[in-house]
Design an enzyme around this catalytic site. Structure first.
Site, short mmCIF file in Angstrom:
data_model
loop_
_atom_site.label_atom_id
_atom_site.label_comp_id
_atom_site.label_asym_id
_atom_site.label_seq_id
_atom_site.Cartn_x
_atom_site.Cartn_y
_atom_site.Cartn_z
N GLY A 151 0.82 -1.19 0.00
CA GLY A 151 0.00 0.00 0.00
C GLY A 151 0.86 1.25 0.00
O GLY A 151 2.05 1.20 0.31
N CYS A 152 0.24 2.37 -0.37
CA CYS A 152 1.02 3.60 -0.47
C CYS A 152 1.53 4.04 0.89
O CYS A 152 2.71 4.34 1.05
CB CYS A 152 0.20 4.70 -1.13
N TYR A 153 0.65 4.08 1.89
CA TYR A 153 1.08 4.51 3.22
C TYR A 153 2.12 3.56 3.83
O TYR A 153 3.08 4.01 4.46
CB TYR A 153 -0.11 4.59 4.17
N PRO A 156 6.74 3.94 2.94
CA PRO A 156 7.83 4.70 3.58
C PRO A 156 8.04 4.32 5.04
O PRO A 156 9.19 4.23 5.49
CB PRO A 156 7.36 6.15 3.48
N GLU A 314 7.24 10.03 -0.37
CA GLU A 314 7.22 9.28 -1.62
C GLU A 314 6.15 9.88 -2.51
O GLU A 314 5.30 10.65 -2.06
CB GLU A 314 6.88 7.80 -1.37
#
Lengths: 348, 348, 348, 348
Positions: A151-153, A156, A314
């Site tokens: 996932g995006c979250y 990082p 990101e």
């Protein structure tokens, strides 16, 4: 790597991650796009849905039902969450998969059910899936047939905290992740909450204490420290198309200094092409990674003794989705990992 | 309150807080603006500098040196930090002052020197100054001649945490304040970092662990709990003209629940016209207070046991500056506290 | 005007123009809101749909079918285009109406059918409707029962060109109107084209040469010059919640100078509270009218001999919709025309 | 083209066009950057000024006085207007030049003086300069030593109108160019008018009837039609970092139809890699060219008989500046014209 190009398909090509895959693959010299599906827009040329890429020669979009799987070696699956398990389970064995949905990210079926409200429909397949945070699971990805793209979250924060938890430099039970995200993470389907007039010139928290990326983050951090982790994950929606910034507040273990944190991150990512640790005390900006596959992170001393702050950024559509997906494809196929991804950030 | 209007001056009228004072006072029925100063723009009509208010009849801007103090009963001082101490110390006794600069906000001269790098130039005057967070210091403000209007960041967090620290509901040594701000807090002087192309479509942390509002916050929280406090205060700059959102992460004392936190805030602010506590679990948006004097706050349970999250918002130019300044003026003059401030938020 | 307040209803209260009516009427001392309808959100409190106004006491929203017309003296009708004719035709005679939809703006049924693709369903009622561009049709509005509130785009251009066409200062057959609009004109219903990520950081033309506001503009200009007019009307959508700017390019009649144009506009609008003609050569900004009922216009010499440029701005939700609607209500009821509308623009 | 890379310098590297040149040249396989100057930031690494490109290996920025011209074969000159003439006149003969300033764009010294208020300081050099609108002057550019890179505004309009004026399809004396621009065209030097809070959520005209790009446009159109041209050029500033959209309103010559206009443009640009004519009636969006070297244009019928509208877009920092500069370099050096410029637009 021969001259024969890998034949690639994109399922769910009419969303933002689909467009982003096309943008990146347009300059990927070892692959060619041979299949595009988009159920609601079947029959329409891709360039009509995304005019900024209308000059690229592409197959017309078709429905999944019409797909001829013999025309592809690998597919990127960018379908909505919940619809993907059966599609992937039904693919022929020769097709490798990078799945950008959430459907295979949680490896414990009970956790999946708790957060998605339904039994996982492909639990056998789940067992062979590899979690695709490239920098952390590269060796497994090399041998994977199906990769669950993170996932995006979660991307990082796992990068930032994994070395610190592995090194016992920070406490696992006191992690606060205050995340700020642009709106493309919510997709292209029209919703009131992502209308321009509802998003511009303001910010708000959402899903505080209950966002579906929390268990994915906790799963990854548990892998890093060897025991269960519960985190505070508080996302905010802000006026920005692309980008995620995470301010991560952690408590250091006895005797650890902020400089130790800096050193541990620098050491871990020294040879990584897409992760950059900024000089001590310098924090990154989302706009400095826009359009690129980079993750930047910076370490800052906290005024509260024993605490440290890590800020990581990101582009949610690139390293947080389609860029990392191509990175994983490269690893799966034995191609140079950076192929197609040497795209500079666009600023201003 | 008689029919004779209070004569009001604005020093430093050509900045954003000056414009905002004029906007609010235009509909304040018990006062009239009789003096506007702006050293670099002396001689120019206010409406040339702020065309959106060109239809209001106002005195021409003059330099401070030209000011005739007999024409004012009260001044709002919106001068740059560091230049204000001598100006205010030199005013005749009959002039009441609401100072929007940081010059009189820190009551300990040593702390002032530590953060501003110079001796405080009006330490005697400092002793009679009252800190103007209206809801918390109303009784003192009634009798004050000089009020130090709070900084934009310190206002919501002190409102949210003061009742909780006074009630021993949260720990003072584990407070994390992740703040997101629009750019008008940085003023109207051209700087590279506040150019449109540098701010739009992105977010970054700045002054992490070392912002000048940290000691002001700590001072206020120390008043609330009776002992020294050190906080983590991490501001972020985002694409938004007006607005501050603060995500406040705190640890509850033994036996306290998130519902207790909610109840304590509801009780404390039940009769406050400008502070609204949202229903439990609901968090506010900055855009819902834009242009108004409101502070909204919401309480959310944390996934981490023993922790709670409070999200608070304000318009930094109104409750965080000019609106609270007028609120303080009303209190100082015995006028209805809401006079001139019943302005609805502008959304979308 | 007695102490008894006019009872006002808003049909279609859950859209942006509905919210804006509530914001304005909250400080309108001679009226009170007694009815709010919103078919899809019937039963919900208004403050849940528009939290920025949650502190105002209002009736719960109901469906139109549930409305008791005896509780209102006047209604604002903010329903979608095409659904309004039958609703208004079915109202009891005692109810005055300000209609914010397009349903009664075109007075020629053939033109209506050409642009909206259906027969007008209330042609008899149309005959008694008055077109509500207040500054141009004030005397008729005073006696009207039903007022068709003008479209957002047609308002500034009719104000700017009516005096010039009436005075034979410009040619009617060579009018180019390049309009730039914010997105709230497209309403609050989710559509892909008004998503944040589709609107931010860009601009595009839409409906070029075929927007439905073109016949309304042409109708108004034909009234001004006494013969048919065909204009070039080219709207553009840009990243802005509120605001319209129109750059109007016209050819002057023989012997007319740009200074004559300036003089004609200044003379016509000298006593108008909501229209301001800027000094010759100065052009207005949309942000200088945001949230207010003002129209600003400026006249500039063209490099092409014989031509002149007029730039006009408004807030599309205020003077372009709800503000002008309240202005019309004031005129219809014999109240001071500016009542409730003395709201300052919000900048920055 | 051998394996020896062309050595390239950038004068004035710390502005937005400098950063954009570095971004493009980073992937230009036949050149390498050997010189970067930035007088006020001399001695600082480029990556400190533009952190989004900090991963690229580059020479440290020096002052122009320190430059060793033997280290470069070609320079891009991105210095402020007015400072460039003497610098370029003083270069050794072996150095080719692409000048991005306005200093050599106007070929008539009298026109230069009229618009820039000073005598041109290098009138002899001006005679050998070639105007660098690549698609229109390619043959001359091949042999040029010094190329004057066109202004951002003049590029799309000259592309759109040159074929039409050459073909006598439109009248030269009735051209209206309504342009909408992002803010990077104003550069990175801090000015009040380009601050975020002054630009966001609004639009305004500026330099109406008197912008310095007007004579450059007129010069180019005069070349196309063989006689003097005076145009209406009306730029507007809007909230957008990158991008220009021009709505061009023209009158067709007798017997010409909008379809003829479409055909003429399609024919002229059929083989151009960076110019795309959209299907008849379709208009382009600035966001569809963001970050790329493309110009898109669309033709629409006007409601006014005999008139036609052409809408054209570009990224002002790419085709409007640094991209076209690299395109010109490629032509001057006999390299493939698209080298380094095959960058996809970034949307959303």
């Amino acid at each position: 790597m021969s001259d024969v190009k890998v034949k690639v398909g994109i399922l769910g090509a009419s969303g933002y991650t689909g467009a982003e895959l096309v943008r990146i693959l347009a300059h990927h010299e070892a692959s060619e796009i041979t299949l595009l599906t988009a159920d609601r827009r079947a029959g329409r040329p891709f360039g009509e849905v995304f005019p900024h890429l209308a000059h690229i020669k592409l197959p017309t979009m078709i429905s999944i039902a019409e797909a001829d799987w013999s025309t592809v070696d690998l597919i990127f699956c960018a379908l909505p969450h919940g619809t993907t398990q059966e599609v992937i389970a039904g693919l022929p064995e020769h097709v490798k998969v990078v799945d950008l949905s959430a459907d295979f990210r949680l490896f414990d079926p009970a956790t999946y059910k708790e957060w998605y409200g339904a039994e996982h429909a492909a639990q056998d397949l789940q067992k062979e899936v590899v979690y695709g945070l490239t920098e952390l699971h590269r060796e497994k990805i090399k041998k994977a047939r199906v990769v669950a793209n993170p996932g995006c979250y979660p991307t990082p924060v796992q990068l930032a905290l994994t070395p610190l938890l592995e090194g016992k430099l920070v406490h696992a039970e006191d992690i606060i992740i205050d995340a700020k995200s642009g709106v493309t993470g919510a997709g292209r389907s029209p919703k009131e909450m992502t209308l321009y007039a509802e998003v511009t010139e303001g910010i708000h928290a959402y899903g505080t204490g209950g966002h579906r990326h929390a268990p994915e983050i906790e799963q990854g951090l548990a892998w890093a420290c060897g025991s269960d982790v519960v985190v505070n994950f508080s996302p905010h929606l802000m006026p920005m198309s692309r980008g995620i910034l995470e301010s991560i507040y952690v408590k250091m273990t006895n005797g650890t200094t902020a400089e130790d944190i800096q050193a541990a991150l620098e050491k871990r990512f020294a040879d990584e092409p897409f992760v950059r640790v900024l000089p001590f005390g310098v924090t990154p900006q989302t706009r400095h990674v826009r359009g690129s596959n980079y993750v930047l992170m910076g370490v800052v001393k906290d005024r509260v003794p024993g605490r440290v702050i890590i800020v990581a950024v990101e582009d949610n559509l690139v390293k947080g989705a389609s860029g990392q997906a191509v990175q994983n494809m490269n690893v799966m196929l034995g191609l140079p990992e950076t192929m197609g991804l040497e795209i500079e950030p666009l600023f201003p």
